[in-house]
Scaffold this motif. Structure first.
Motif, short mmCIF file in Angstrom:
data_model
loop_
_atom_site.label_atom_id
_atom_site.label_comp_id
_atom_site.label_asym_id
_atom_site.label_seq_id
_atom_site.Cartn_x
_atom_site.Cartn_y
_atom_site.Cartn_z
N LEU A 242 -18.41 64.30 16.88
CA LEU A 242 -18.23 62.92 17.30
C LEU A 242 -18.71 61.97 16.21
N ASP A 243 -17.92 60.95 15.93
CA ASP A 243 -18.30 59.95 14.93
C ASP A 243 -19.43 59.08 15.46
N VAL A 244 -20.53 59.03 14.71
CA VAL A 244 -21.67 58.21 15.08
C VAL A 244 -22.17 57.44 13.87
N ASP A 245 -23.09 56.53 14.11
CA ASP A 245 -23.74 55.79 13.04
C ASP A 245 -25.24 55.99 13.18
N VAL A 246 -25.87 56.44 12.09
CA VAL A 246 -27.32 56.64 12.10
C VAL A 246 -27.96 55.30 11.77
N ALA A 247 -28.47 54.63 12.80
CA ALA A 247 -29.04 53.29 12.63
C ALA A 247 -30.44 53.35 12.06
N GLN A 248 -31.14 54.45 12.32
CA GLN A 248 -32.51 54.59 11.82
C GLN A 248 -32.78 56.05 11.52
N GLU A 252 -38.12 59.46 13.28
CA GLU A 252 -37.44 59.16 14.54
C GLU A 252 -36.03 58.69 14.23
N THR A 253 -35.06 59.42 14.75
CA THR A 253 -33.68 59.15 14.41
C THR A 253 -32.98 58.39 15.54
N LYS A 254 -32.44 57.25 15.20
CA LYS A 254 -31.72 56.45 16.19
C LYS A 254 -30.23 56.51 15.88
N VAL A 255 -29.44 56.87 16.88
CA VAL A 255 -28.01 57.10 16.70
C VAL A 255 -27.21 56.16 17.61
N ALA A 273 -22.65 56.39 8.50
CA ALA A 273 -21.67 57.23 9.21
C ALA A 273 -22.06 58.71 9.14
N ALA A 274 -21.98 59.38 10.29
CA ALA A 274 -22.31 60.81 10.37
C ALA A 274 -21.50 61.43 11.50
N LYS A 275 -21.64 62.73 11.65
CA LYS A 275 -20.99 63.46 12.74
C LYS A 275 -22.06 64.04 13.66
N LEU A 345 -28.60 68.37 20.27
CA LEU A 345 -27.69 67.75 19.32
C LEU A 345 -28.13 67.92 17.87
N ARG A 346 -27.14 68.00 16.98
CA ARG A 346 -27.40 68.08 15.55
C ARG A 346 -26.53 67.03 14.84
N LEU A 347 -27.02 66.55 13.69
CA LEU A 347 -26.27 65.61 12.87
C LEU A 347 -25.87 66.28 11.56
N VAL A 348 -24.64 66.04 11.13
CA VAL A 348 -24.19 66.50 9.81
C VAL A 348 -23.48 65.33 9.13
#
Length: 350
Positions: A242-248, A252-255, A273-275, A345-348
């Motif tokens: 899923l297309d997401v945006d890493v805001a922070q 601490e990761t804010k998506v 931009a991330a997945k 969840l994982r981010l790539v």
């Protein structure tokens, strides 16, 4: 370097202007089963043939058990190969097929027969020596091919798509047998397949290849739970990306996913931009909305006995879900709400 280990030092393979293998450095530890996994044309079979000595390296160095075998022919390398086609001699008995390599090496006939019988017993085919290959099932023929390879007492056992000619149920049974034999003998084995499930079932370590180079290497669990890229996440098992945006970023990761914002309980170096990797079995469905749910419509539902598979249409894209067959299943056209556990969840990188 221990007996049976395999090491590539910046090995390259070219066919004229075509680079079949980019500079490759890898090490396979003695006594482990390492699988080379990837789509067609990724370089995995070329790598296997370089270990076997069936191809010569354009550049770099190949070592087996610490010995430089880069320019050593296949005949003098202590490796054995199990081919996809089995390559059994139809006019020879099973015992003669297994003993063939020993006869080529001029091992005395009596000793060759004894060793062939022992190899057949090891693969569960004791008493089958007098049969012809045509009198065996596909799975039994594959085990003969394995016996013919291990009777030579190789340092490294190579397996090139060994189960591709078998049906799904038999494939599962034979792969378990191959793994048990490898562990019992303590063999170093290099296994080539394009089947992700097969690779995860038999391997101590998997090397995923793409575009003639290593995309990621690790244990099956590492690759599934900690993919290094969108390619790995999508290739190892099913995944919703899923297309997401890493805001922070940081500790601490804010998506941001569409209008939803949430925190992930793990750090990341990604920004912008991330997945987001969401595995099908991690999807949860409910009829009631929540602060972190995505509205969805059931586009497809399939009852498979041990699970129900759903294809869900959402504003963030299509989501594939696998749920246990409990309760009242949703039907095509139903409106549902997709949720998940942030821990899963994982981010790539996008």
């Amino acid at each position: 370097m221990t007996k049976g280990s395999v090491r590539f030092e910046s090995v390259t393979k070219r066919y004229g202007p075509v680079v079949a293998l980019k500079p490759l450095t890898l090490e396979i530890e003695s006594g482990t089963l390492c699988t080379l996994l990837g789509p067609s044309g990724c370089g995995k079979t070329t790598t296997l043939r370089l270990i076997a000595g069936l191809e010569s390296a354009s550049e770099g160095k190949i070592l087996i058990g610490g010995e430089d075998v880069t320019h050593l022919s296949a005949t003098y390398r202590r490796v054995s190969m199990v081919f996809q086609s089995y390559a059994l001699f139809p006019h020879m008995t099973v015992a003669d097929n297994v003993a063939y390599g020993l006869s080529v090496k001029r091992v005395p006939k009596g000793e060759a027969a004894t060793r062939a019988d022992a190899a057949l017993e090891m693969v569960g085919l004791k008493g089958f020596g007098k049969r012809l290959p045509s009198e065996l099932s596909g799975g039994q023929q594959q085990r003969v091919a394995v016996a013919r390879a291990i009777v030579l007492e190789p340092e490294v056992l190579l397996l090139d798509e060994p189960l591709s000619n078998l049906d799904a149920k038999l494939r599962r049974h034979v792969r378990e047998e191959i793994r048990q034999i490898q562990q019992r003998l303590g063999l170093t084995a290099v296994y080539v397949t394009h089947d992700q499930e097969e690779a995860m079932a038999v391997s101590d370590r998997i090397i995923v290849m793409n575009n003639a180079e290593i995309a990621q290497a690790g244990t099956p669990r590492d690759l599934y739970e900690r993919p290094a890229s969108a390619f790995i996440a999508d290739f190892i098992g099913d995944a919703n990306l899923l297309d997401v945006d890493v805001a922070q970023a940081g500790s601490e990761t804010k998506v941001q996913l569409r209008e939803h914002s949430f925190n992930l309980p793990r750090p990341t170096d990604l920004k912008g931009a991330a997945k987001l990797v969401l595995r099908p079995h991690q999807v949860r469905l409910s009829q009631a909305p929540s602060a972190m749910s995505l509205p969805a419509e059931v586009a497809y539902a399939a009852y498979l006995g041990n699970c129900i598979q759903y294809t869900l249409a959402t504003a963030a894209g299509e989501i594939f879900a696998i749920l246990p067959p409990s309760g009242q299943p949703f039907a095509k056209g139903d409106t549902v709400h997709v949720t998940w556990d942030p821990e899963d969840l994982r981010l790539v990188a996008a």
